[in-house]
Motif scaffolding. Structure first.
Motif, PDB file in Angstrom:
ATOM      1  N   CYS A   1      14.264 -22.685   0.508  1.00  0.00           N
ATOM      2  CA  CYS A   1      15.041 -23.922   0.437  1.00  0.00           C
ATOM      3  C   CYS A   1      14.880 -24.559  -0.949  1.00  0.00           C
ATOM      4  O   CYS A   1      15.854 -25.014  -1.549  1.00  0.00           O
ATOM      5  CB  CYS A   1      14.589 -24.880   1.535  1.00  0.00           C
ATOM      6  N   CYS A   2      13.644 -24.568  -1.453  1.00  0.00           N
ATOM      7  CA  CYS A   2      13.403 -25.123  -2.794  1.00  0.00           C
ATOM      8  C   CYS A   2      14.169 -24.344  -3.855  1.00  0.00           C
ATOM      9  O   CYS A   2      14.811 -24.942  -4.724  1.00  0.00           O
ATOM     10  CB  CYS A   2      11.898 -25.104  -3.111  1.00  0.00           C
ATOM     11  N   LYS A   3      14.095 -23.021  -3.772  1.00  0.00           N
ATOM     12  CA  LYS A   3      14.784 -22.196  -4.772  1.00  0.00           C
ATOM     13  C   LYS A   3      16.299 -22.412  -4.721  1.00  0.00           C
ATOM     14  O   LYS A   3      16.943 -22.531  -5.757  1.00  0.00           O
ATOM     15  CB  LYS A   3      14.431 -20.725  -4.557  1.00  0.00           C
ATOM     16  N   SER A   4      16.849 -22.478  -3.527  1.00  0.00           N
ATOM     17  CA  SER A   4      18.299 -22.641  -3.409  1.00  0.00           C
ATOM     18  C   SER A   4      18.769 -24.026  -3.860  1.00  0.00           C
ATOM     19  O   SER A   4      19.927 -24.197  -4.219  1.00  0.00           O
ATOM     20  CB  SER A   4      18.768 -22.348  -1.982  1.00  0.00           C
TER      21      SER A   4
ATOM     22  N   LYS B   1      17.112 -25.678  -6.358  1.00  0.00           N
ATOM     23  CA  LYS B   1      16.539 -25.838  -7.705  1.00  0.00           C
ATOM     24  C   LYS B   1      15.425 -26.888  -7.743  1.00  0.00           C
ATOM     25  O   LYS B   1      15.354 -27.727  -8.633  1.00  0.00           O
ATOM     26  CB  LYS B   1      17.632 -26.149  -8.720  1.00  0.00           C
ATOM     27  N   LEU B   2      14.568 -26.818  -6.724  1.00  0.00           N
ATOM     28  CA  LEU B   2      13.404 -27.694  -6.636  1.00  0.00           C
ATOM     29  C   LEU B   2      12.142 -26.866  -6.832  1.00  0.00           C
ATOM     30  O   LEU B   2      12.111 -25.681  -6.506  1.00  0.00           O
ATOM     31  CB  LEU B   2      13.342 -28.379  -5.265  1.00  0.00           C
ATOM     32  N   LEU B   3      11.115 -27.490  -7.336  1.00  0.00           N
ATOM     33  CA  LEU B   3       9.824 -26.833  -7.477  1.00  0.00           C
ATOM     34  C   LEU B   3       9.015 -27.058  -6.203  1.00  0.00           C
ATOM     35  O   LEU B   3       9.103 -28.106  -5.583  1.00  0.00           O
ATOM     36  CB  LEU B   3       9.056 -27.392  -8.671  1.00  0.00           C
ATOM     37  N   LEU B   4       8.216 -26.063  -5.841  1.00  0.00           N
ATOM     38  CA  LEU B   4       7.316 -26.195  -4.694  1.00  0.00           C
ATOM     39  C   LEU B   4       5.891 -26.290  -5.210  1.00  0.00           C
ATOM     40  O   LEU B   4       5.401 -25.392  -5.883  1.00  0.00           O
ATOM     41  CB  LEU B   4       7.462 -25.008  -3.741  1.00  0.00           C
ATOM     42  N   PHE B   5       5.243 -27.403  -4.883  1.00  0.00           N
ATOM     43  CA  PHE B   5       3.850 -27.641  -5.254  1.00  0.00           C
ATOM     44  C   PHE B   5       3.020 -27.648  -3.982  1.00  0.00           C
ATOM     45  O   PHE B   5       3.334 -28.377  -3.035  1.00  0.00           O
ATOM     46  CB  PHE B   5       3.701 -28.984  -5.978  1.00  0.00           C
ATOM     47  N   ILE B   6       1.967 -26.838  -3.968  1.00  0.00           N
ATOM     48  CA  ILE B   6       1.078 -26.810  -2.812  1.00  0.00           C
ATOM     49  C   ILE B   6      -0.265 -27.401  -3.199  1.00  0.00           C
ATOM     50  O   ILE B   6      -0.943 -26.902  -4.095  1.00  0.00           O
ATOM     51  CB  ILE B   6       0.907 -25.381  -2.252  1.00  0.00           C
ATOM     52  N   ASP B   7      -0.608 -28.469  -2.507  1.00  0.00           N
ATOM     53  CA  ASP B   7      -1.905 -29.124  -2.653  1.00  0.00           C
ATOM     54  C   ASP B   7      -2.915 -28.273  -1.897  1.00  0.00           C
ATOM     55  O   ASP B   7      -2.845 -28.144  -0.684  1.00  0.00           O
ATOM     56  CB  ASP B   7      -1.803 -30.531  -2.059  1.00  0.00           C
ATOM     57  N   GLY B   8      -3.831 -27.683  -2.617  1.00  0.00           N
ATOM     58  CA  GLY B   8      -4.812 -26.790  -2.007  1.00  0.00           C
ATOM     59  C   GLY B   8      -6.205 -27.369  -1.943  1.00  0.00           C
ATOM     60  O   GLY B   8      -7.184 -26.636  -2.015  1.00  0.00           O
ATOM     61  N   ALA B   9      -6.302 -28.688  -1.788  1.00  0.00           N
ATOM     62  CA  ALA B   9      -7.626 -29.306  -1.687  1.00  0.00           C
ATOM     63  C   ALA B   9      -8.429 -28.665  -0.558  1.00  0.00           C
ATOM     64  O   ALA B   9      -9.632 -28.471  -0.678  1.00  0.00           O
ATOM     65  CB  ALA B   9      -7.501 -30.811  -1.461  1.00  0.00           C
ATOM     66  N   ARG B  10      -7.748 -28.306   0.522  1.00  0.00           N
ATOM     67  CA  ARG B  10      -8.401 -27.680   1.679  1.00  0.00           C
ATOM     68  C   ARG B  10      -7.899 -26.247   1.890  1.00  0.00           C
ATOM     69  O   ARG B  10      -7.861 -25.761   3.015  1.00  0.00           O
ATOM     70  CB  ARG B  10      -8.115 -28.524   2.924  1.00  0.00           C
ATOM     71  N   LEU B  11      -7.525 -25.591   0.819  1.00  0.00           N
ATOM     72  CA  LEU B  11      -6.935 -24.253   0.927  1.00  0.00           C
ATOM     73  C   LEU B  11      -7.898 -23.251   1.556  1.00  0.00           C
ATOM     74  O   LEU B  11      -7.488 -22.394   2.336  1.00  0.00           O
ATOM     75  CB  LEU B  11      -6.484 -23.767  -0.453  1.00  0.00           C
TER      76      LEU B  11
ATOM     77  N   ALA C   1       0.584 -17.678  -3.827  1.00  0.00           N
ATOM     78  CA  ALA C   1       0.937 -17.545  -5.243  1.00  0.00           C
ATOM     79  C   ALA C   1       2.381 -17.102  -5.423  1.00  0.00           C
ATOM     80  O   ALA C   1       3.052 -17.523  -6.366  1.00  0.00           O
ATOM     81  CB  ALA C   1      -0.011 -16.567  -5.925  1.00  0.00           C
ATOM     82  N   SER C   2       2.886 -16.274  -4.527  1.00  0.00           N
ATOM     83  CA  SER C   2       4.268 -15.792  -4.674  1.00  0.00           C
ATOM     84  C   SER C   2       5.299 -16.803  -4.198  1.00  0.00           C
ATOM     85  O   SER C   2       6.449 -16.750  -4.614  1.00  0.00           O
ATOM     86  CB  SER C   2       4.447 -14.461  -3.934  1.00  0.00           C
ATOM     87  N   LEU C   3       4.913 -17.721  -3.338  1.00  0.00           N
ATOM     88  CA  LEU C   3       5.868 -18.667  -2.764  1.00  0.00           C
ATOM     89  C   LEU C   3       5.892 -20.023  -3.458  1.00  0.00           C
ATOM     90  O   LEU C   3       6.902 -20.714  -3.432  1.00  0.00           O
ATOM     91  CB  LEU C   3       5.576 -18.859  -1.276  1.00  0.00           C
ATOM     92  N   ALA C   4       4.796 -20.418  -4.081  1.00  0.00           N
ATOM     93  CA  ALA C   4       4.713 -21.733  -4.732  1.00  0.00           C
ATOM     94  C   ALA C   4       4.966 -21.599  -6.229  1.00  0.00           C
ATOM     95  O   ALA C   4       4.609 -20.598  -6.836  1.00  0.00           O
ATOM     96  CB  ALA C   4       3.336 -22.339  -4.502  1.00  0.00           C
ATOM     97  N   ASP C   5       5.553 -22.618  -6.812  1.00  0.00           N
ATOM     98  CA  ASP C   5       5.723 -22.655  -8.264  1.00  0.00           C
ATOM     99  C   ASP C   5       4.423 -23.089  -8.931  1.00  0.00           C
ATOM    100  O   ASP C   5       4.058 -22.582  -9.983  1.00  0.00           O
ATOM    101  CB  ASP C   5       6.851 -23.619  -8.647  1.00  0.00           C
TER     102      ASP C   5
ATOM    103  N   GLU D   1       7.078 -20.350   7.843  1.00  0.00           N
ATOM    104  CA  GLU D   1       7.426 -21.723   7.463  1.00  0.00           C
ATOM    105  C   GLU D   1       7.390 -21.900   5.950  1.00  0.00           C
ATOM    106  O   GLU D   1       8.284 -22.502   5.365  1.00  0.00           O
ATOM    107  CB  GLU D   1       6.461 -22.716   8.114  1.00  0.00           C
ATOM    108  N   LEU D   2       6.355 -21.364   5.324  1.00  0.00           N
ATOM    109  CA  LEU D   2       6.231 -21.495   3.873  1.00  0.00           C
ATOM    110  C   LEU D   2       7.331 -20.725   3.155  1.00  0.00           C
ATOM    111  O   LEU D   2       7.858 -21.191   2.147  1.00  0.00           O
ATOM    112  CB  LEU D   2       4.846 -21.024   3.421  1.00  0.00           C
ATOM    113  N   MET D   3       7.718 -19.568   3.688  1.00  0.00           N
ATOM    114  CA  MET D   3       8.829 -18.813   3.099  1.00  0.00           C
ATOM    115  C   MET D   3      10.131 -19.608   3.206  1.00  0.00           C
ATOM    116  O   MET D   3      10.915 -19.642   2.263  1.00  0.00           O
ATOM    117  CB  MET D   3       8.972 -17.451   3.781  1.00  0.00           C
ATOM    118  N   GLU D   4      10.348 -20.249   4.343  1.00  0.00           N
ATOM    119  CA  GLU D   4      11.553 -21.049   4.538  1.00  0.00           C
ATOM    120  C   GLU D   4      11.585 -22.236   3.570  1.00  0.00           C
ATOM    121  O   GLU D   4      12.624 -22.531   2.966  1.00  0.00           O
ATOM    122  CB  GLU D   4      11.615 -21.543   5.982  1.00  0.00           C
ATOM    123  N   ILE D   5      10.451 -22.904   3.401  1.00  0.00           N
ATOM    124  CA  ILE D   5      10.370 -24.025   2.462  1.00  0.00           C
ATOM    125  C   ILE D   5      10.607 -23.542   1.037  1.00  0.00           C
ATOM    126  O   ILE D   5      11.363 -24.145   0.273  1.00  0.00           O
ATOM    127  CB  ILE D   5       9.006 -24.744   2.578  1.00  0.00           C
TER     128      ILE D   5
END
Length: 116
Positions: free
Chosen positions: A25-28, A30-40, A57-61, A18-22
Motif C-alpha cells: 500500500c505504501c509503495k503504490s 509513494k509513501l515510506l514505511l518506517f518500522i519502530d523496532g524498540a521492541r523488535l 528489512a525487505s518490506l520497510a524503507d 499484514e506487513l506485506m499488505e502495508i
C-alpha cells in the motif's frame, strides 16, 4: 510516511501478510514505511511471529532496532534501505548531540544481538 511499531506497546504483532499488505500500500501510494523496532526482539522471538529480520528489512524503507529493550546497554541501530534517505542523517545526529565519537563500540553490541 507510515509509522508502525513492531511489536506495539500493547504487545500486538504484525504478521508477515499484514506487513506485506502495508508495504505494498505504501509503495503504490509513494509513501515510506518506517518500522519502530524498540521492541523488535520481542516481536521476532514471539511464538506468534512469522517474520524474520530479513523480511522486515525487505518490506520497510527505514527501520530501527532499539537497544535497551532488546538486551543492549544503550543505543539504536537505524537501517535505511535506500542510501538517498540517509543523506544528511549523520549531520542531524551530530547537530542534536546524538552522534557518539566511538559509535563502533555501540555497533559491536548490535552485531552480537543479531547473530544467530
Amino acid at each position: 510516511m507510515v509509522y508502525i511499531s513492531q511489536c506495539t506497546e500493547l504487545g500486538s504483532i504484525y504478521s508477515k501478510a499484514e506487513l506485506m499488505e502495508i508495504s505494498n500500500c505504501c509503495k503504490s501510494n509513494k509513501l515510506l514505511l518506517f518500522i519502530d523496532g524498540a521492541r523488535l526482539g520481542t516481536a521476532l522471538t514471539s511464538s506468534a511471529n512469522d517474520l524474520t529480520l530479513k523480511d522486515i528489512a525487505s518490506l520497510a524503507d527505514v527501520f530501527y532496532i532499539g537497544g535497551t529493550k532488546n538486551g543492549a546497554l544503550l543505543g539504536e541501530a537505524i537501517v535505511f534501505q535506500d542510501h538517498k534517505l540517509s543523506q544528511g542523517f549523520d549531520y542531524y545526529l551530530k547537530q542534536k548531540g546524538a552522534l557518539m565519537a566511538k559509535g563502533r563500540v555501540l555497533g559491536a553490541q548490535f552485531l552480537a544481538l543479531v547473530q544467530g
